[in-house]
Design a protein around this motif. Structure first.
Motif, PDB file in Angstrom:
ATOM      1  N   TYR A  12     -12.050  27.339  65.675  1.00 18.62           N
ATOM      2  CA  TYR A  12     -12.343  27.885  67.001  1.00 18.62           C
ATOM      3  C   TYR A  12     -11.598  29.208  67.221  1.00 18.62           C
ATOM      4  O   TYR A  12     -12.110  30.134  67.850  1.00 18.62           O
ATOM      5  CB  TYR A  12     -11.985  26.874  68.090  1.00 18.62           C
ATOM      6  N   LYS A  15     -13.426  31.850  65.262  1.00 16.73           N
ATOM      7  CA  LYS A  15     -14.683  32.220  65.933  1.00 16.73           C
ATOM      8  C   LYS A  15     -14.417  33.354  66.940  1.00 16.73           C
ATOM      9  O   LYS A  15     -15.115  34.379  66.957  1.00 16.73           O
ATOM     10  CB  LYS A  15     -15.216  30.953  66.621  1.00 16.73           C
ATOM     11  N   THR A  65     -16.321  29.522  73.332  1.00 16.94           N
ATOM     12  CA  THR A  65     -17.605  30.123  73.732  1.00 16.94           C
ATOM     13  C   THR A  65     -17.469  30.868  75.056  1.00 16.94           C
ATOM     14  O   THR A  65     -18.049  31.948  75.233  1.00 16.94           O
ATOM     15  CB  THR A  65     -18.693  29.029  73.832  1.00 16.94           C
ATOM     16  N   SER A  97     -23.748  25.468  70.623  1.00 15.65           N
ATOM     17  CA  SER A  97     -23.388  24.144  71.120  1.00 15.65           C
ATOM     18  C   SER A  97     -23.556  23.078  70.025  1.00 15.65           C
ATOM     19  O   SER A  97     -22.727  22.175  69.888  1.00 15.65           O
ATOM     20  CB  SER A  97     -24.273  23.879  72.335  1.00 15.65           C
ATOM     21  N   ASP A 100     -20.628  23.469  67.613  1.00 14.83           N
ATOM     22  CA  ASP A 100     -19.356  23.013  68.186  1.00 14.83           C
ATOM     23  C   ASP A 100     -19.330  21.489  68.357  1.00 14.83           C
ATOM     24  O   ASP A 100     -18.383  20.827  67.936  1.00 14.83           O
ATOM     25  CB  ASP A 100     -19.123  23.676  69.552  1.00 14.83           C
ATOM     26  N   ASN A 101     -20.385  20.957  68.990  1.00 11.06           N
ATOM     27  CA  ASN A 101     -20.340  19.549  69.394  1.00 11.06           C
ATOM     28  C   ASN A 101     -20.671  18.577  68.280  1.00 11.06           C
ATOM     29  O   ASN A 101     -20.119  17.483  68.233  1.00 11.06           O
ATOM     30  CB  ASN A 101     -21.301  19.298  70.563  1.00 11.06           C
ATOM     31  N   ASN A 105     -16.540  19.715  66.021  1.00 12.73           N
ATOM     32  CA  ASN A 105     -15.764  18.703  66.750  1.00 12.73           C
ATOM     33  C   ASN A 105     -15.696  17.392  65.975  1.00 12.73           C
ATOM     34  O   ASN A 105     -14.671  16.708  66.001  1.00 12.73           O
ATOM     35  CB  ASN A 105     -16.398  18.407  68.118  1.00 12.73           C
ATOM     36  N   THR A 160     -20.106  31.912  65.321  1.00 13.00           N
ATOM     37  CA  THR A 160     -19.677  30.506  65.421  1.00 13.00           C
ATOM     38  C   THR A 160     -19.851  29.802  64.086  1.00 13.00           C
ATOM     39  O   THR A 160     -19.001  29.006  63.663  1.00 13.00           O
ATOM     40  CB  THR A 160     -20.535  29.789  66.492  1.00 13.00           C
TER      41      THR A 160
END
Ligand code: GSH
Length: 218
Positions: A12, A15, A65, A97, A100-101, A105, A160
């Motif tokens: 992160y 990014k 983000t 998203s 990331d998710n 994650n 990302t």
């Protein structure tokens, strides 16, 4: 001057660092890990990295983000990382998203074993890797590599994806598995091209150096 807080080991953090470098927005790095100390929580309420300190205003932003969207709005004359059309910009946010998710994650659940020598739990490793593969299946449906992930513009989705791919590739290699992104059509050419970008090279080199320094200090 903007101050980016965190560590080049973190996807992160990288990014946001890549977004700052690609946009050519001046910043300095404040190296630190996540923390639940009261003093740290004042500027990163969940104790996570990265954070961005907005220079003289002593204002802080967290969430990678959100920080990139701040940069996009605060520096409108710099390189654009979101497409102009509403639909294309939403597609870009959607892909971010997903990365990331459903990919990064999920992979974070193995960081203790992968980077910090916690005892290996094979059942947990198997479960996490299969959930990451599921996330990458979702990503595969959303991308159209022509030559960037969403067509002709290098966007925040690429920014990302790059640290995410490096993290996941190394996590799967640690588990004795191939890079799961290879299942995406056109991935090989995309990845070769991304690794030629000067700012990508810089971020990935500094990540590697930080990991080596951490291992040497153990
Ligand atoms: N949603 C956050 C996630 C940030 C995050 O999870 N950072 C990790 C390092 S890669 C962290 O600080 N982990 C420590 C923790 O969760 O306590 C973002 O997009 O910035």
């Amino acid at each position: 001057m903007l101050v980016l807080g965190g560590s080049p080991i973190s996807s992160y953090y990288n990014k946001v660092k890549l977004a700052l470098l690609e946009k050519d927005v001046g910043f300095r790095e404040e190296l630190c890990g996540p923390s639940q100390d009261e003093s740290f929580l004042k500027y990163s309420p969940m104790g996570k990295i990265p954070y961005l300190r907005l220079g003289e205003y002593e204002d802080f932003l967290t969430e990678s983000t959100v920080i990139i969207e701040y940069l996009e709005m605060a520096y409108p004359r710099k390189m654009k990382l979101y497409p102009g059309s509403v639909v294309a910009a939403s597609n870009c946010r959607q892909l971010i998203s997903y990365f990331d998710n459903y990919v990064v994650n999920v992979g974070q659940e193995l960081v203790g074993m992968f980077l910090f020598n916690l005892p290996k739990d094979e059942a947990k490793i198997k479960d996490v890797l299969s959930r990451i593969e599921r996330g990458i299946d979702g990503v595969r449906q959303l991308v159209r590599i022509e030559p960037f992930l969403l067509g002709g513009q290098y966007t925040a989705a690429d920014v990302t994806a790059i640290p995410a791919i490096v993290f996941i590739e190394s996590l799967f290699a640690w588990a004795g598995r191939d890079n799961p992104f290879q299942k995406i059509d056109g991935f090989g050419d995309y990845w070769n091209m991304m690794q030629q970008r000067p700012m990508v090279k810089k971020v990935l080199l500094e990540r590697q150096e930080a990991i080596e320094a951490m291992i040497a200090a153990e």
